[in-house]
Design an enzyme around this catalytic site. Structure first.
Site, PDB file in Angstrom:
ATOM      1  N   ALA A  68       0.851  -1.188   0.000  1.00 19.22           N
ATOM      2  CA  ALA A  68       0.000   0.000   0.000  1.00 19.22           C
ATOM      3  C   ALA A  68       0.885   1.236   0.000  1.00 19.22           C
ATOM      4  O   ALA A  68       2.102   1.152   0.179  1.00 19.22           O
ATOM      5  CB  ALA A  68      -0.925  -0.005   1.213  1.00 19.22           C
ATOM      6  N   GLY A 114      -0.373  -5.113   1.111  1.00 14.58           N
ATOM      7  CA  GLY A 114      -1.636  -5.034   0.409  1.00 14.58           C
ATOM      8  C   GLY A 114      -1.642  -5.781  -0.908  1.00 14.58           C
ATOM      9  O   GLY A 114      -2.689  -6.239  -1.371  1.00 14.58           O
ATOM     10  N   GLU A 117      -2.315  -9.308  -0.039  1.00 10.24           N
ATOM     11  CA  GLU A 117      -3.727  -9.373   0.335  1.00 10.24           C
ATOM     12  C   GLU A 117      -4.634  -9.331  -0.892  1.00 10.24           C
ATOM     13  O   GLU A 117      -5.645 -10.035  -0.957  1.00 10.24           O
ATOM     14  CB  GLU A 117      -4.060  -8.233   1.299  1.00 10.24           C
ATOM     15  CG  GLU A 117      -3.412  -8.426   2.665  1.00 10.24           C
ATOM     16  CD  GLU A 117      -3.575  -7.229   3.582  1.00 10.24           C
ATOM     17  OE1 GLU A 117      -4.143  -7.395   4.673  1.00 10.24           O
ATOM     18  OE2 GLU A 117      -3.125  -6.118   3.204  1.00 10.24           O
ATOM     19  N   GLU A 137       4.125  -6.029   7.256  1.00 12.47           N
ATOM     20  CA  GLU A 137       3.615  -4.863   7.983  1.00 12.47           C
ATOM     21  C   GLU A 137       4.256  -4.672   9.349  1.00 12.47           C
ATOM     22  O   GLU A 137       4.378  -3.536   9.824  1.00 12.47           O
ATOM     23  CB  GLU A 137       2.094  -4.966   8.132  1.00 12.47           C
ATOM     24  CG  GLU A 137       1.306  -4.715   6.857  1.00 12.47           C
ATOM     25  CD  GLU A 137       1.096  -5.951   6.012  1.00 12.47           C
ATOM     26  OE1 GLU A 137       0.283  -5.903   5.076  1.00 12.47           O
ATOM     27  OE2 GLU A 137       1.758  -6.989   6.275  1.00 12.47           O
TER      28      GLU A 137
END
Length: 260
Positions: A68, A114, A117, A137
């Site tokens: 992200a 992300g 994900e 993360e």
């Protein structure tokens, strides 16, 4: 066909080819890109029952999606809206997971945070040999917030999911295939051909049966606690550790976490 700033979309023989097109940012998922994915799966193509499937990949030869947008994360933390950001991201990825036609992630490089994900929200994953996967993360003092704590469990089991989430370690494509994170790992040209072959094969089956199969399989995991993930993401995003971790990432230095 709708116009997007960060997505390249083409359709051939009933297959939708979607490329996340931010190569200079390693295709990082900023909020504009998330909004375009939301529109694509939630409204622009949601009623297209004639689609055989969707193939998602990243522009360039380095990344599928490298994560992200960290600078946006810093703004979210400052505003105290981490939970809302996570919930919104989960909702976008639910649209992909619940899409009526099969969605395959063609992972052609880094799929981190992300990006991992996003790949896991797709129904299947085909990786090139240079693909790399991870949920790093914790290196920023944050947790996966777009479904990673739930779908990683589903795909590879609790023990390995905890290991990868807590260490932030990356997996190469061969290991990702061995533990069940991806369906196939192949050389780049063969990987794309395999993903298309899968969608073409499924496209010869009954569309209602395909859509209902997706619903039924997803139903098995309906009790997963995505809400708790979003709440935990919100709590972590409000810490001094996250501010330090994100700043260290941007400044390319080692984070000095204090547990605060």
């Amino acid at each position: 066909m709708p116009n997007y700033n960060n997505l390249l979309v083409e359709e051939t023989d009933g297959i939708l080819y979607v490329t996340i097109n931010r190569p200079k940012a390693l295709n990082a998922l900023n909020q504009e890109t998330m909004g375009e994915l939301e529109a694509l799966f939630g409204s622009d193509y949601a009623s297209r029952k004639d689609l055989k499937g969707v193939l998602i990949t990243g522009a360039g030869d380095r990344a599928f999606v490298a994560g992200a947008d960290i600078k946006e994360f810093l703004g979210v933390a400052a505003a105290g809206s981490g939970k809302e950001m996570a919930t919104r991201g989960q909702d976008v990825f639910f649209l992909i997971e619940r899409f009526h036609a099969p969605v395959i992630a063609l992972v052609n490089g880094f799929a981190l945070g992300g990006g991992c994900e996003l790949a896991m929200a797709c129904h299947m994953r085909v990786a090139t040999e240079q693909a790399r996967f991870g949920q790093p993360e914790v290196n920023l003092g944050i947790i996966p917030g777009y479904g990673g704590t739930q779908r990683l469990n589903q795909l590879i089991g609790k023990g390995k999911a905890i290991e990868l989430t807590l260490t932030g370690n990356m997996l190469d494509a061969a290991e990702a295939h061995r533990i069940g994170l991806v369906n196939y790992t192949l050389p780049a040209a063969e990987a794309r051909a395999k993903a298309i072959e899968l969608l073409q094969t499924i496209g010869t089956k009954g569309p209602v049966a395909v859509a209902e199969s997706i619903k039924a399989i997803n139903a098995y995991y309906a009790s997963s606690d995505f809400e708790e993930e979003a709440a935990a993401f919100g709590r972590a995003s409000g810490t001094k550790d996250f501010a330090e971790g994100a700043a260290a990432f941007v400044e390319k230095r080692k984070a000095d976490f204090k547990g605060e």
